[in-house]
Structures are given as structure tokens and as C-alpha cells.
Design a protein around this motif. Structure first.
Motif, PDB file in Angstrom:
ATOM      1  N   PHE A   1      -4.574   9.271  -0.676  1.00  0.00           N
ATOM      2  CA  PHE A   1      -3.314   8.528  -0.527  1.00  0.00           C
ATOM      3  C   PHE A   1      -2.501   9.070   0.654  1.00  0.00           C
ATOM      4  CE2 PHE A   1      -4.421   7.482  -4.877  1.00  0.00           C
ATOM      5  CZ  PHE A   1      -4.126   6.141  -4.926  1.00  0.00           C
ATOM      6  N   ALA A   2      -2.534  10.397   0.799  1.00  0.00           N
ATOM      7  CA  ALA A   2      -1.792  11.011   1.906  1.00  0.00           C
ATOM      8  C   ALA A   2      -2.389  10.573   3.239  1.00  0.00           C
ATOM      9  CB  ALA A   2      -1.835  12.523   1.772  1.00  0.00           C
ATOM     10  N   LEU A   3      -3.732  10.508   3.292  1.00  0.00           N
ATOM     11  CA  LEU A   3      -4.400  10.075   4.534  1.00  0.00           C
ATOM     12  C   LEU A   3      -4.053   8.620   4.853  1.00  0.00           C
ATOM     13  CD1 LEU A   3      -7.896  11.784   4.271  1.00  0.00           C
ATOM     14  CD2 LEU A   3      -6.149  12.185   6.009  1.00  0.00           C
ATOM     15  N   ILE A   4      -3.999   7.776   3.804  1.00  0.00           N
ATOM     16  CA  ILE A   4      -3.633   6.364   4.009  1.00  0.00           C
ATOM     17  C   ILE A   4      -2.219   6.290   4.596  1.00  0.00           C
ATOM     18  CG2 ILE A   4      -3.145   4.163   2.824  1.00  0.00           C
ATOM     19  CD1 ILE A   4      -5.359   4.978   0.784  1.00  0.00           C
ATOM     20  N   THR A   5      -1.312   7.050   3.986  1.00  0.00           N
ATOM     21  CA  THR A   5       0.082   7.061   4.453  1.00  0.00           C
ATOM     22  C   THR A   5       0.160   7.525   5.908  1.00  0.00           C
ATOM     23  OG1 THR A   5       0.655   7.674   2.197  1.00  0.00           O
ATOM     24  CG2 THR A   5       2.397   7.857   3.822  1.00  0.00           C
TER      25      THR A   5
ATOM     26  N   LEU B   1       1.343   5.470   9.292  1.00  0.00           N
ATOM     27  CA  LEU B   1       2.384   6.036  10.155  1.00  0.00           C
ATOM     28  C   LEU B   1       1.930   6.093  11.611  1.00  0.00           C
ATOM     29  CD1 LEU B   1       5.133   7.311   9.330  1.00  0.00           C
ATOM     30  CD2 LEU B   1       4.048   9.517   9.592  1.00  0.00           C
ATOM     31  N   ILE B   2       0.706   6.578  11.823  1.00  0.00           N
ATOM     32  CA  ILE B   2       0.196   6.715  13.198  1.00  0.00           C
ATOM     33  C   ILE B   2       0.033   5.330  13.835  1.00  0.00           C
ATOM     34  CG2 ILE B   2      -1.782   7.505  14.581  1.00  0.00           C
ATOM     35  CD1 ILE B   2      -2.094   9.802  12.506  1.00  0.00           C
ATOM     36  N   ILE B   3      -0.581   4.393  13.068  1.00  0.00           N
ATOM     37  CA  ILE B   3      -0.796   3.045  13.609  1.00  0.00           C
ATOM     38  C   ILE B   3       0.571   2.403  13.939  1.00  0.00           C
ATOM     39  CG2 ILE B   3      -1.714   0.719  13.084  1.00  0.00           C
ATOM     40  CD1 ILE B   3      -3.816   2.240  11.271  1.00  0.00           C
ATOM     41  N   SER B   4       1.524   2.600  13.038  1.00  0.00           N
ATOM     42  CA  SER B   4       2.858   2.022  13.260  1.00  0.00           C
ATOM     43  C   SER B   4       3.488   2.584  14.526  1.00  0.00           C
ATOM     44  CB  SER B   4       3.784   2.334  12.093  1.00  0.00           C
ATOM     45  OG  SER B   4       3.183   2.001  10.905  1.00  0.00           O
TER      46      SER B   4
ATOM     47  N   ILE C   1       0.856  -1.211   0.000  1.00  0.00           N
ATOM     48  CA  ILE C   1       0.000   0.000   0.000  1.00  0.00           C
ATOM     49  C   ILE C   1       0.887   1.255   0.000  1.00  0.00           C
ATOM     50  CG2 ILE C   1      -1.683   1.344   1.354  1.00  0.00           C
ATOM     51  CD1 ILE C   1      -2.854  -1.402   2.282  1.00  0.00           C
ATOM     52  N   SER C   2       1.895   1.256   0.867  1.00  0.00           N
ATOM     53  CA  SER C   2       2.788   2.431   0.953  1.00  0.00           C
ATOM     54  C   SER C   2       3.495   2.680  -0.372  1.00  0.00           C
ATOM     55  CB  SER C   2       3.858   2.202   2.017  1.00  0.00           C
ATOM     56  OG  SER C   2       3.288   2.252   3.265  1.00  0.00           O
ATOM     57  N   ILE C   3       3.962   1.589  -0.982  1.00  0.00           N
ATOM     58  CA  ILE C   3       4.673   1.750  -2.262  1.00  0.00           C
ATOM     59  C   ILE C   3       3.713   2.243  -3.343  1.00  0.00           C
ATOM     60  CG2 ILE C   3       5.866   0.454  -4.100  1.00  0.00           C
ATOM     61  CD1 ILE C   3       7.092  -1.230  -1.716  1.00  0.00           C
TER      62      ILE C   3
END
Lengths: 357, 370
Positions: free
Chosen positions: B342-346, B350-353, B87-89
Motif C-alpha cells: 500500500f505504501a508503494l502504491i501511495t 505521488l511520484i506520477i502526480s 485507491i489512495s483512500i
């Protein structure tokens, strides 16, 4: 070797060979006159062509849209069009009054620099305006110099850049004003002449500003660089070179306050007052104040009588009190007559010249 | 991977490119159209929000100092690492397509009108692929040069135009609804701060003077904000919001007013080179992340990863040249919202990680203490 080959490819691709056009294959537009006739645009272009020698030529094309006319011009001259060099766009009354969005093309085209200047020309001069000075650098460049000179010395006209015009067309409470060009005769020789300013009201009537109006307009719009005015005193008069003017506006309690401060140097004097006495200088200051105030009043009256806000009072009010008037849904020009205006002029004669009296 | 250490200042220069890359050619027309005279307010609010996002990004950057972003995700999500990394890629691929597509469009519209767009596209792709293949040390060196060039250009532009600013043009300050201002601020924050995630392609451990990085990081974010704020402030101040909002590239149109010594014009083309450099730098970082990310996520050998990288390049080329074959303002305007997703997904990843990492370290500590 592989790397050199790749680099060579880049040199060819990056240097834009694909779009390469020789200067000899370009027709450089330096001035353009727009006319509107029978639902068609008539575009007269003054172009610079570079072959063995640089030549100034005039082409006229007629079509539905301006870009079509430009392509037609390309067809006639058998060369690519270069619009970025455009210095002067001259409009006729029919273009301005038929409300056509003639400016759309110049905003939309990527090659348009939008840094050219707008002028108005009366129908009777439109055929010859770009044809004078064909031997020299061309009328378009001459017009540019004409305005620069007027602005530096007289300030009776004002340069209107294309983006200034668009700004005035889009904003509330201000109407565009155009510098007026005409052809005069000087010893059987035709010369270009920069008249004062001109504008059109909602009824498509032409409103002409005279010399004094032009200078006052520049004073009120803070565009005056230098000018000379002759002011009556007793039965005589005196001249003042004005080179420092600042007009401030203030909108308070539904009254528009105009405060003009100016500084001037005396250039000629035939009045009775003894200039050696400071009281008399004060007296002259107050005479100038009254004279300028009267000119401002006359210009405002012209605005009201013709129902057109070319001084942009509405814009100032919109910017400082947008709820004062429904600018979006109503015509501000109709409200001009209801506007209360308070004018103050403060003159300082800073020099009386080389004479002591 | 190249193990050469990187200086904090040099690494931080990439921040200006990352923050500003989406602004000049993509976001500027949106913000001026949406917030009008209040664009400057939107930018200030957006900057404040973006500071919170930047804080999250730097916090995550400092976790597991010896790992890259992909490896960090692998470490935090041992079972879900492959879909999350994919997803990130994918988000990065889309980002890369968007920014290079806008640069291609601009170059094709303004300069190389006759040149087919795919040639320009190939050039940009080749340039970024070449830099990406040389690793992040090269990309950072380019960004240092870009930083000084762009600062010089910024000062030149600003001081050339500052005299033309009319403060009345900012009035009335608010002509749109508060909703417009807030939405544009939020989108600005995402566009401004999310690209900062690409600093994660370098493990924190590889920074020479680690203690100085935080200071430089916030300083460069502030510099980027000043550049963007001054650009919008000057554009509206010089032309008014009604004229500025007419254009697809409003800053470029404002720069057309620069004239030196009443004779030298067309300087906007030199000034806008700063944006080209920002885009190239960001695209470099994105490609490095995509290439390294695939290699690390799937533990690929060099040969296999080169094949997959080549396939991705071909896909990027095809998407940007065939799917986005139209070139108009409405199209680019609509694209504003898609990258936001896409920015929100990223940001969510990040937050979950970050949260998951916190729990993981807590559990680790509890186990080790017991």
C-alpha cells in the motif's frame, strides 16, 4: 445532555471496570520455587493474601506446565493470580538439569515483569526454603534483602536477574551461574543463608564456587562492589578492602588477555614489612597481584576441568572474532582447554588505614 | 472546511507522530528480528532513503498551494481522479485499520485482558472519529501536546536506561546477510516516510509562516529518527539482540527494566503512552483525510458524506474485529509486507502526480507564453 451521557459512557469504559479486581480477591505471588518430578512441575508459591489482615501463605501445586500450576493455585486459593509482584524464582537441580524450558512461561505471560531474581536451592532445603519467616514479610523478600546485603559488603555471590539468565542461555560461549541458597541453624532457629555460586556442566555435574571463587568471578565479570580478602605474606597475613575493580579483556592473535586493575584499603596487618617505606607498599602490591592472579588461574582451571565457560570467555571471543570458532555448530566448552590466556593484575593499595606503620 | 491558519511549528509536530506511529508496536519487532545487531545500521540507511521520500512529499505539498491532496489529484488527473482518489483512500483505510488494530491488540494483551476487544476498538474509533469530525485544527492542537509529552517521556526513558547499555551487545555488528539489512532498511523508509503524506490534508496556503515550514519539517523528521534510533540502540544495548528479538513488543519489554529509586517500577506503561498518542494522532489524520477525501473526490453534500463516513466506520470496525480476529505474533509479522504494498502504491501515485504536474505546468507556461 447528550455530550454528558457520552462522556459518562467513556468514564465507565475507559476506567477499565471490565477488568476490575478487588485487592482482596487477588493472590499476590512474591516468591516461587520450581521443582521437576516425574515429568511434572511442582510449583511452590509464597503468596500474600489480603483479607482482614495481610497473610503470607504457601501453596504447592503439581502439573505438566507452569501456567497450569498457576491456575491450579488460583483454584485452591479461590482468588485471581497476580504475578507482577514476583521477586524471587528458586530453581532446583532437576529443573535446571532436565533442560526444560521452564523460563518460557515467564517470557510469554503478559503479566510477568521479568524483573525477578533467580536462585538455586539444593533438594534437601527445598521444602523449607519458603516456609521460614512466614510471620514477617516472607522468605522471598528476605532473600532479596540477603542478596542486596551480600552484594554491598562481600560480593561473594552475585544477583542473577531473570533476563540475565535468558541472555546467558541464548548467547554463544557463556553458561548461566546461580546464587545458591541454603537453610542454616542458628541457636535452634532456622535461618536462610546465601551460599556462593553454583553452576552445572554438560554432564549435569554440580560445580560449586567457594568464597574466593565467587569474589574472583565478580572481579572478572565486573560485578564486584565491595569485598574483603585476606592475603598471606611471609607466615602472617593482611586484609584488604577492595571497592574498585575493573577487568578489561583483549583478544589479539588468538590470545585472550585479561587485565584486572584493583584498588584497596588495608584493614588489618600482621606482616613484617614496615609500611612506612614506600618500597614495602610496592612489595605488598605485588603480593596482592600474585594472589589475585593465582585465584584467577584457579577459577579458569575450574572452568577447563569441568568443561564449562561460566566466565563467558567464549562470548567475548564471539563478539570480537566470530570466525575464530564455529559457535553455531560446535560446543564451545569443548574448546576451552585450547584457549590461550594471559593474565595481568595491577593492584594499588591506596590506604593503609589510620596507622603510619 | 475550517479556514483558521496554522503555525508552521504546530503543523510540524504531527510529523513526529506520523513517523513514529508504526514503529513501536508494528515495525520494531520486525527490524530487530530481520537485521538483529545491524538494526541500527538498517535504521540509518532507511532514514537516508526516507529523506528522499520526504523530499518528494514536501515538493508535492508545495504544489498548487491552495488545494488539498484529493483536490490536487483531481486537478492533475482530470479523467482518472476518481479511481486514483479511491485507491489512495483505500490505502489510508487499510493503514488506519492496521495501526488501530495493533493498538487494540496491545491494550487487550497488556492491560484489559478480560475486556472484549471490540469495546477497546469502539473506544479508539470513537475517539479518532470525534477528533476527525472537529477538523485538522483540533488534530494539530492534540499533536502539539503529544509532541512535548513524548519528548519528555523519551528523555526520561533514555536517561533511565542509558546506564544499563553494554556496548558489547552490538557485537558482532553484522550477523545476518546484507539482503536482510537492505530489505529492512527499505521497509523502514516506507513505514517512516509514507505517513508524512497526511500533512497534505491541509492546503499549504493555510500555513501562517510558510517560509519556515521546510526547516521545521526536516527538523521534526530528524527528531523522529533520533527517537526511533535511540529506542532500538538502547533496547539492543541493554538486553542484546537475542533477548530483544524474542518479544512482540521489544521496546516495551526493554522499558520494563526501568526502576526508579529501587522501588518505583511498572513505568513502562507510562512510557508507552507516547506510542498510544502517536497512533491516535496518526489515526486522526488518516480519518480526516478519508472523510474529506470522499467528500471532495465525489463532491458530496454534507448529509451524504456523513452517511458514507458512517458506513466506512462500520466497515473499519467489522474488518478489524472479524477478519483480524486472531491475535498472534506471526499474524502481525506477516502484516509487515502488506502495508509495504500500500505504501508503494501511495508513493507511486505521488511520484506520477509530481511528474505529471511538472508537465502540466510546463504546458501551461508554453501556452501562456505563445
Amino acid at each position: 445532555m447528550k455530550k454528558i451521557l457520552i462522556l459518562l459512557c467513556f468514564i465507565f469504559l475507559l476506567s477499565g471496570c471490565y477488568d476490575y479486581v478487588e485487592i482482596d480477591d487477588l493472590v499476590i505471588i512474591s516468591g516461587m520455587l520450581l521443582d521437576y518430578k516425574d515429568n511434572n512441575y511442582v510449583v511452590t508459591s509464597q503468596v500474600i493474601e489480603n483479607e482482614s489482615k495481610t497473610k503470607i501463605k504457601i501453596y504447592t501445586t503439581e502439573c505438566l506446565q507452569i501456567d497450569e500450576c498457576i491456575y491450579e493455585l488460583s483454584k485452591i486459593s479461590n482468588k485471581d493470580i497476580f504475578l507482577s509482584h514476583l521477586k524471587v524464582l528458586i530453581l532446583t537441580e532437576s529443573v535446571i538439569n532436565n533442560g526444560k524450558d521452564y523460563y518460557d512461561y515467564f517470557l510469554r505471560d503478559t503479566k510477568s515483569k521479568m524483573n525477578f531474581y533467580i536462585y538455586y536451592v539444593d533438594d534437601k532445603y527445598k521444602d523449607e526454603i519458603l516456609n521460614i519467616y512466614k510471620e514477617d514479610s516472607g522468605s522471598a523478600l528476605y532473600i532479596k534483602d540477603l542478596m542486596e546485603f551480600n552484594n554491598k559488603i562481600f560480593s561473594s555471590s552475585t544477583p542473577v536477574s531473570f533476563l540475565d539468565l535468558i541472555y546467558k542461555k541464548l548467547e554463544y560461549g557463556i553458561e548461566p551461574i546461580y546464587p545458591n541458597l541454603k537453610v542454616n541453624k542458628n541457636n535452634d532457629e532456622k535461618i536462610l543463608f546465601l551460599e556462593n555460586l553454583i553452576t552445572f556442566n554438560n554432564k549435569k555435574e554440580k560445580i560449586v564456587l567457594n568464597d574466593i571463587d565467587g569474589i574472583t568471578y565478580n572481579m572478572l565479570s565486573n560485578k564486584l562492589i565491595k569485598t574483603i580478602i585476606t592475603i598471606p605474606c611471609d607466615e602472617n597475613n593482611f586484609s584488604l578492602i577492595i571497592n574498585d575493580v575493573k577487568t578489561d579483556y583483549n583478544w589479539k592473535k588468538s590470545i585472550l588477555k585479561i587485565n584486572t586493575n584493583l584498588k584497596g584499603k588495608m584493614s588489618s596487618y600482621t606482616c613484617k614489612y614496615d609500611l612506612g617505606k614506600s618500597d614495602n607498599i610496592e612489595k605488598l602490591n605485588s603480593i596482592v597481584n600474585q594472589y589475585i592472579k593465582k585465584n584467577i588461574n584457579d577459577l579458569i582451571t575450574k572452568q577447563i576441568e569441568n568443561n564449562i565457560d561460566f566466565l563467558g570467555f567464549g562470548l567475548y571471543i564471539y563478539k570480537h572474532d566470530k570466525n575464530y570458532f564455529d559457535f553455531k555448530n560446535n560446543n564451545w566448552n569443548d574448546n576451552l582447554k585450547n584457549l590461550k590466556i594471559d593474565i595481568k593484575v595491577n593492584t594499588t593499595i591506596s590506604s593503609i588505614g589510620e596507622m603510619r606503620k | 472546511m475550517n479556514q483558521e491558519k496554522i503555525n508552521s511549528f504546530n503543523l510540524s509536530t504531527i510529523i513526529v507522530s506520523l513517523c513514529c506511529s508504526t514503529f513501536y508496536g508494528i515495525f520494531s519487532s520486525y527490524i530487530i528480528n530481520t537485521a538483529k545487531n545491524a538494526s541500527t545500521i538498517s535504521i540509518v540507511i532507511g532514514f537516508i532513503i526516507s529523506l528522499a521520500i520526504s523530499k518528494i512529499i514536501i515538493s508535492f505539498f508545495k504544489k498548487e498551494k491552495d488545494l488539498t491532496y484529493t483536490k490536487k489529484l483531481k486537478y492533475i488527473f482530470p479523467k482518472l481522479s476518481i479511481p486514483i482518489n479511491i485507491i489512495s483512500i483505500l490505502c489510508s483505510i487499510f493503514g488506519y485499520i492496521l495501526i488501530t488494530y495493533r493498538l487494540t491488540t496491545f491494550l487487550s494483551n497488556q492491560y484489559l485482558i478480560e475486556t472484549p476487544r471490540y469495546i477497546i476498538s469502539i473506544l479508539i474509533l470513537s475517539l479518532t472519529c470525534y477528533t476527525a469530525s472537529k477538523g485538522f485544527n483540533t488534530a494539530i492542537r492534540v499533536s502539539v501536546i503529544t509532541f512535548f509529552i513524548s519528548i519528555a517521556i523519551f528523555f526520561f526513558d533514555f536517561f533511565s536506561l542509558v546506564g544499563q547499555i553494554n556496548l558489547e551487545n552490538y557485537l558482532p555488528l553484522i550477523t545476518v546477510s546484507y539482503k536482510n539489512i537492505i530489505i529492512s532498511s527499505l521497509i523502514f523508509a516506507l513505514y517512516f516516510a509514507i505517513p508524512l503524506i497526511y500533512i497534505h490534508i491541509i492546503p499549504f496556503d493555510q500555513i501562517e509562516d510558510q517560509n519556515k515550514f521546510k526547516k521545521y519539517y526536516y527538523f521534526m523528521i530528524l527528531v523522529s529518527f533520533i527517537i526511533i534510533f535511540a529506542s532500538v540502540f538502547t533496547s539492543i544495548g541493554v538486553s542484546g539482540s537475542k533477548v530483544t528479538e524474542l518479544f512482540d513488543y521489544p521496546i516495551y519489554s526493554t522499558l520494563k527494566r526501568i526502576k526508579l529509586f529501587s522501588a518505583l517500577d511498572s513505568l513502562e506503561n507510562i512510557s508507552y503512552a507516547a506510542w498510544f498518542l502517536f497512533i491516535i494522532n496518526t489515526a486522526n489524520m488518516m480519518l480526516i483525510y478519508i472523510f474529506n477525501g470522499i467528500k471532495e473526490a465525489f463532491n458530496l453534500e454534507k448529509k451524504k458524506s456523513i452517511i458514507i463516513d458512517s458506513i466506512i466506520i462500520v466497515v473499519i470496525f467489522l474488518i478489524s474485529n472479524f477478519i483480524f480476529s486472531n491475535n498472534n505474533y506471526n499474524e502481525s509479522y506477516e502484516y509487515i509486507y502488506i502495508p509495504t504494498i500500500f505504501a508503494l502504491i501511495t508513493l507511486s501515485i505521488l511520484i506520477i502526480s509530481l511528474i505529471k504536474h511538472k508537465f502540466k505546468s510546463k504546458n501551461k507556461r508554453t501556452i501562456s507564453s505563445s
